[in-house]
Scaffold this active site. Sequence first.
Site, PDB file in Angstrom:
ATOM      1  N   ARG A 107       1.698  70.506   8.174  1.00  0.00           N
ATOM      2  CA  ARG A 107       1.409  71.298   9.246  1.00  0.00           C
ATOM      3  C   ARG A 107       2.115  72.307   8.905  1.00  0.00           C
ATOM      4  O   ARG A 107       3.170  72.281   9.662  1.00  0.00           O
ATOM      5  CB  ARG A 107       0.984  70.884  10.570  1.00  0.00           C
ATOM      6  CG  ARG A 107       0.644  71.862  11.336  1.00  0.00           C
ATOM      7  CD  ARG A 107       0.220  72.022  12.537  1.00  0.00           C
ATOM      8  NE  ARG A 107      -1.537  71.527  12.459  1.00  0.00           N
ATOM      9  CZ  ARG A 107      -2.403  71.618  13.370  1.00  0.00           C
ATOM     10  NH1 ARG A 107      -1.415  71.484  14.653  1.00  0.00           N
ATOM     11  NH2 ARG A 107      -3.375  71.289  13.772  1.00  0.00           N
ATOM     12  N   HIS A 134      -8.108  74.960   7.350  1.00  0.00           N
ATOM     13  CA  HIS A 134      -7.995  74.013   8.257  1.00  0.00           C
ATOM     14  C   HIS A 134      -8.689  72.811   7.626  1.00  0.00           C
ATOM     15  O   HIS A 134     -10.119  72.101   8.556  1.00  0.00           O
ATOM     16  CB  HIS A 134      -7.696  74.837  10.106  1.00  0.00           C
ATOM     17  CG  HIS A 134      -7.852  72.993  10.731  1.00  0.00           C
ATOM     18  ND1 HIS A 134      -6.873  71.973  10.051  1.00  0.00           N
ATOM     19  CD2 HIS A 134      -7.679  72.804  11.866  1.00  0.00           C
ATOM     20  CE1 HIS A 134      -6.350  71.128  10.927  1.00  0.00           C
ATOM     21  NE2 HIS A 134      -6.807  71.484  12.630  1.00  0.00           N
ATOM     22  N   GLN A 137     -10.269  69.343   9.941  1.00  0.00           N
ATOM     23  CA  GLN A 137     -11.354  69.227  11.161  1.00  0.00           C
ATOM     24  C   GLN A 137     -12.183  69.022  10.487  1.00  0.00           C
ATOM     25  O   GLN A 137     -13.207  68.841  11.134  1.00  0.00           O
ATOM     26  CB  GLN A 137     -10.143  70.989  11.578  1.00  0.00           C
ATOM     27  CG  GLN A 137     -11.397  71.207  12.611  1.00  0.00           C
ATOM     28  CD  GLN A 137     -10.918  69.944  13.971  1.00  0.00           C
ATOM     29  OE1 GLN A 137      -9.772  69.746  14.115  1.00  0.00           O
ATOM     30  NE2 GLN A 137     -12.141  69.246  14.458  1.00  0.00           N
ATOM     31  N   ASP A 225     -13.573  79.166  18.588  1.00  0.00           N
ATOM     32  CA  ASP A 225     -12.042  78.588  18.622  1.00  0.00           C
ATOM     33  C   ASP A 225     -11.472  80.019  19.378  1.00  0.00           C
ATOM     34  O   ASP A 225     -11.939  80.870  19.349  1.00  0.00           O
ATOM     35  CB  ASP A 225     -11.803  78.745  16.595  1.00  0.00           C
ATOM     36  CG  ASP A 225     -10.087  77.921  16.915  1.00  0.00           C
ATOM     37  OD1 ASP A 225      -9.783  77.641  18.078  1.00  0.00           O
ATOM     38  OD2 ASP A 225      -9.619  77.992  15.511  1.00  0.00           O
ATOM     39  N   CYS A 266     -13.109  73.130  17.480  1.00  0.00           N
ATOM     40  CA  CYS A 266     -11.432  71.979  16.686  1.00  0.00           C
ATOM     41  C   CYS A 266     -11.339  71.567  18.152  1.00  0.00           C
ATOM     42  O   CYS A 266     -10.439  70.548  17.891  1.00  0.00           O
ATOM     43  CB  CYS A 266     -11.515  73.095  16.192  1.00  0.00           C
ATOM     44  SG  CYS A 266     -10.445  74.187  16.087  1.00  0.00           S
ATOM     45  N   ARG A 294     -11.860  63.117  13.741  1.00  0.00           N
ATOM     46  CA  ARG A 294     -10.606  63.558  13.697  1.00  0.00           C
ATOM     47  C   ARG A 294      -9.747  62.258  12.766  1.00  0.00           C
ATOM     48  O   ARG A 294      -9.429  61.868  11.743  1.00  0.00           O
ATOM     49  CB  ARG A 294      -9.565  64.005  13.939  1.00  0.00           C
ATOM     50  CG  ARG A 294      -9.702  65.701  14.391  1.00  0.00           C
ATOM     51  CD  ARG A 294     -10.412  66.806  13.565  1.00  0.00           C
ATOM     52  NE  ARG A 294      -8.712  66.799  12.682  1.00  0.00           N
ATOM     53  CZ  ARG A 294      -7.814  67.149  12.687  1.00  0.00           C
ATOM     54  NH1 ARG A 294      -8.364  68.711  13.958  1.00  0.00           N
ATOM     55  NH2 ARG A 294      -6.532  67.625  12.033  1.00  0.00           N
TER      56      ARG A 294
END
Length: 308
Positions: A107, A134, A137, A225, A266, A294
């Site tokens: 990340r 991402h 996700q 988000d 998320c 996830r």
Amino acid sequence: MNHFLDIHKTDPAALRGIIDNAAAMKTARAGRTRGASDDELPLAGRMVALIFEKPSTRTRVSFDVGVRQMGGQSMLLSGTEMQLGHGETIADTARVLSRYVDLIMIRTFDESVLIEMADYADVPVINGLTDRTHPCQIMADILTYEEHRGPIKGKKVVWSGDGNNVCASFLHAAAQFGFDLTFTGPVQLEPEQEFIGLARKAGARITVERDPHKAVAGADLVVTDTWVSMHDSQSAKERRHNMLRPYQVNEALMASAKPDALFMHCLPAHREEEVTSAVMDGPGSVVFDEAENRLHAQKAIMRWCLGV
Ligand code: CP
Ligand code: NVA
């Protein structure tokens, strides 16, 4: 060896295989305690490096647990504590790590770090979020949607808010999984035109609609988000909030979608900012299923990367 860098860079058949495998592994674990190993241990004897240059709760815990459930071992590395954060090049870090571990998840901020890591590593590299995308996700989100409502192909997904990294991966997934995506948000915070263009070129129906209520009409899934991502400057917070307030997902907005529309986020969420608690804790919300998935999606991604 397969890198998992982005959804649009991964073959649709491989993506479908990952989702199916994730669902199968989830079913196979039904009724077990979280710490129990899987029956099959495809990562036995494998070592996985999990590198974080940004904070994380879900990604770090779900990858770590997933590796252990599959019989492997993982090590959590913080970018600042590695020489990577003190001038060693990404290429050299990739070459060194490849001598120790079987798989790298990273990340990071700039996407170029991920790309360089993948270019120089002799082992698979997984994108655990960059400023731009991402993908892990969205794999979990597709799994979640299909568990609740069946195939996502042909469905209408609406993104309301900031056209950020998570939104970008939804755009990539629209073409690969065959759903329609409508973005609603301020003009200044639209997703990158490059990503919209790529998705359209790949055959996806992408719509940009300024009015959030018009946008969600007929929606099967509404997604939002945070209004300020980890890579955004905190000094822009107030300006972003002012621009994004009309795109808050609340009960009035959800009422414009289909009656059985799902809501996704998320996480981490900022309650009463991008989403109200009434929606997040409401009947259409599947946010904690997304968080759980996830784990299952990433286990399948790791297996695909390693071919095990
Ligand atoms: N959704 C997500 O990636 O959460 P974390 O930042 O907690 O990993
Ligand atoms: N858009 C958010 C997602 C966090 C999981 C961020 O990048 O901070």
